[in-house]
Design a protein around this motif. Structure first.
Motif, PDB file in Angstrom:
ATOM      1  N   VAL A  71       0.848  -1.186   0.000  1.00  0.00           N
ATOM      2  CA  VAL A  71       0.000   0.000   0.000  1.00  0.00           C
ATOM      3  C   VAL A  71       0.887   1.239   0.000  1.00  0.00           C
ATOM      4  O   VAL A  71       1.747   1.402   0.867  1.00  0.00           O
ATOM      5  CB  VAL A  71      -0.938   0.011   1.216  1.00  0.00           C
ATOM      6  N   GLN A  74      -3.873   6.062   0.042  1.00  0.00           N
ATOM      7  CA  GLN A  74      -5.246   5.972  -0.428  1.00  0.00           C
ATOM      8  C   GLN A  74      -5.383   6.722  -1.743  1.00  0.00           C
ATOM      9  O   GLN A  74      -4.688   7.712  -1.985  1.00  0.00           O
ATOM     10  CB  GLN A  74      -6.213   6.566   0.603  1.00  0.00           C
ATOM     11  N   ARG A  95     -14.629  -2.202  -1.139  1.00  0.00           N
ATOM     12  CA  ARG A  95     -13.398  -1.869  -0.426  1.00  0.00           C
ATOM     13  C   ARG A  95     -12.839  -0.532  -0.901  1.00  0.00           C
ATOM     14  O   ARG A  95     -13.093  -0.095  -2.014  1.00  0.00           O
ATOM     15  CB  ARG A  95     -12.376  -2.977  -0.608  1.00  0.00           C
ATOM     16  N   THR A  96     -12.054   0.078  -0.027  1.00  0.00           N
ATOM     17  CA  THR A  96     -11.483   1.389  -0.322  1.00  0.00           C
ATOM     18  C   THR A  96     -10.452   1.276  -1.427  1.00  0.00           C
ATOM     19  O   THR A  96      -9.551   0.437  -1.353  1.00  0.00           O
ATOM     20  CB  THR A  96     -10.818   1.963   0.940  1.00  0.00           C
ATOM     21  N   ILE A  98      -7.108   2.099  -3.239  1.00  0.00           N
ATOM     22  CA  ILE A  98      -5.797   2.569  -2.785  1.00  0.00           C
ATOM     23  C   ILE A  98      -4.825   2.543  -3.949  1.00  0.00           C
ATOM     24  O   ILE A  98      -5.065   1.900  -4.970  1.00  0.00           O
ATOM     25  CB  ILE A  98      -5.246   1.683  -1.647  1.00  0.00           C
ATOM     26  N   ALA A 100      -1.265   1.196  -4.937  1.00  0.00           N
ATOM     27  CA  ALA A 100      -0.328   0.174  -4.487  1.00  0.00           C
ATOM     28  C   ALA A 100       0.763  -0.014  -5.527  1.00  0.00           C
ATOM     29  O   ALA A 100       0.600   0.345  -6.701  1.00  0.00           O
ATOM     30  CB  ALA A 100      -1.054  -1.148  -4.250  1.00  0.00           C
ATOM     31  N   ALA A 116      -8.535  -2.109  -1.564  1.00  0.00           N
ATOM     32  CA  ALA A 116      -7.748  -2.441  -0.370  1.00  0.00           C
ATOM     33  C   ALA A 116      -8.062  -3.857   0.089  1.00  0.00           C
ATOM     34  O   ALA A 116      -9.213  -4.309   0.040  1.00  0.00           O
ATOM     35  CB  ALA A 116      -8.042  -1.454   0.744  1.00  0.00           C
ATOM     36  N   GLU A 119      -9.450  -3.254   5.745  1.00  0.00           N
ATOM     37  CA  GLU A 119      -9.954  -1.933   6.128  1.00  0.00           C
ATOM     38  C   GLU A 119      -9.586  -1.649   7.573  1.00  0.00           C
ATOM     39  O   GLU A 119      -9.773  -2.517   8.440  1.00  0.00           O
ATOM     40  CB  GLU A 119     -11.484  -1.892   5.957  1.00  0.00           C
ATOM     41  N   PRO A 121      -7.047   0.745   5.164  1.00  0.00           N
ATOM     42  CA  PRO A 121      -5.719   0.524   4.576  1.00  0.00           C
ATOM     43  C   PRO A 121      -4.700   1.494   5.176  1.00  0.00           C
ATOM     44  O   PRO A 121      -4.996   2.662   5.431  1.00  0.00           O
ATOM     45  CB  PRO A 121      -5.950   0.812   3.090  1.00  0.00           C
TER      46      PRO A 121
END
Length: 203
Positions: A71, A74, A95-96, A98, A100, A116, A119, A121
């Protein structure tokens, strides 16, 4: 069994009409198709689809790779949404997103937006993602058991569809026969009706 007995009962009955015997044989043929042909069609369709899906699952297993990712931060749209309504974000089913970074099987480095794994992240968290040999994001390979399940469902649907088609054809044939019977009955009644009950008319 009742259909087979009906065919046998009408075989030498002096009151039977040609259409009665034909209707009984149609019902018997439909029964044979429902009990034998439809399951055979479903089995063949299921096996054919299962073979195709299993080959696709094997190919996906060879072409797709589970690689480690880290990660970075965000995603911009995720941070903006969190500043507006954090509680709504926590209750959201998705899911959020992000940003990566990961290294592809061919050694190339990549960075992109992915969902992500956990949770909330946190930068530096490690998780794994599916990519192809060049690092492009792909979906999870098809599971062989899931492929077999889908093939089984498709085979059952094919068998039921074939049985429904046979029954539909049988009903159409019977309806056509009944229509012809009513036409003949109307003609016979029209011919005999004027003399019905009249003395010396043979009735």
């Amino acid at each position: 069994m009742q259909t087979a007995m009906g065919v046998w009962r009408w075989r030498r009955n002096p009151l039977r009409r040609p259409t009665d015997l034909f209707e009984a044989w149609v019902a018997f043929a439909a029964l044979v198709c429902v009990l034998l042909v439809a399951p055979a069609i479903g089995c063949a369709a299921g096996l054919q689809l299962d073979g195709t899906l299993q080959r696709a699952a094997v190919e996906q297993r060879h072409e797709r790779h589970l690689v480690p990712a880290v990660v970075v931060r965000q995603a911009a749209e995720s941070a903006g949404r969190a500043s507006v309504d954090t509680s709504a974000q926590q209750n959201a089913p998705s899911r959020t997103p992000i940003v990566a970074s990961w290294t592809a099987p061919d050694g190339s480095s990549h960075e992109g937006t992915v969902p992500a794994a956990e949770e909330p992240p946190r930068p530096g968290d490690r998780f794994r993602i599916w990519t192809d040999a060049h690092g492009r994001l792909v979906g999870q390979p098809l599971d062989p058991s899931a492929a077999a399940f889908h093939a089984g469902v498709a085979g059952l649907a094919s068998a039921l569809g074939a049985a429904a088609l046979v029954e539909t054809v049988r009903r159409l044939v019977v309806r056509r026969l009944m229509h012809r019977r009513y036409i003949r009955l109307d003609r016979a009644w029209a011919a005999a009706g004027p003399d019905w009950g009249r003395a010396g008319a043979g009735s």
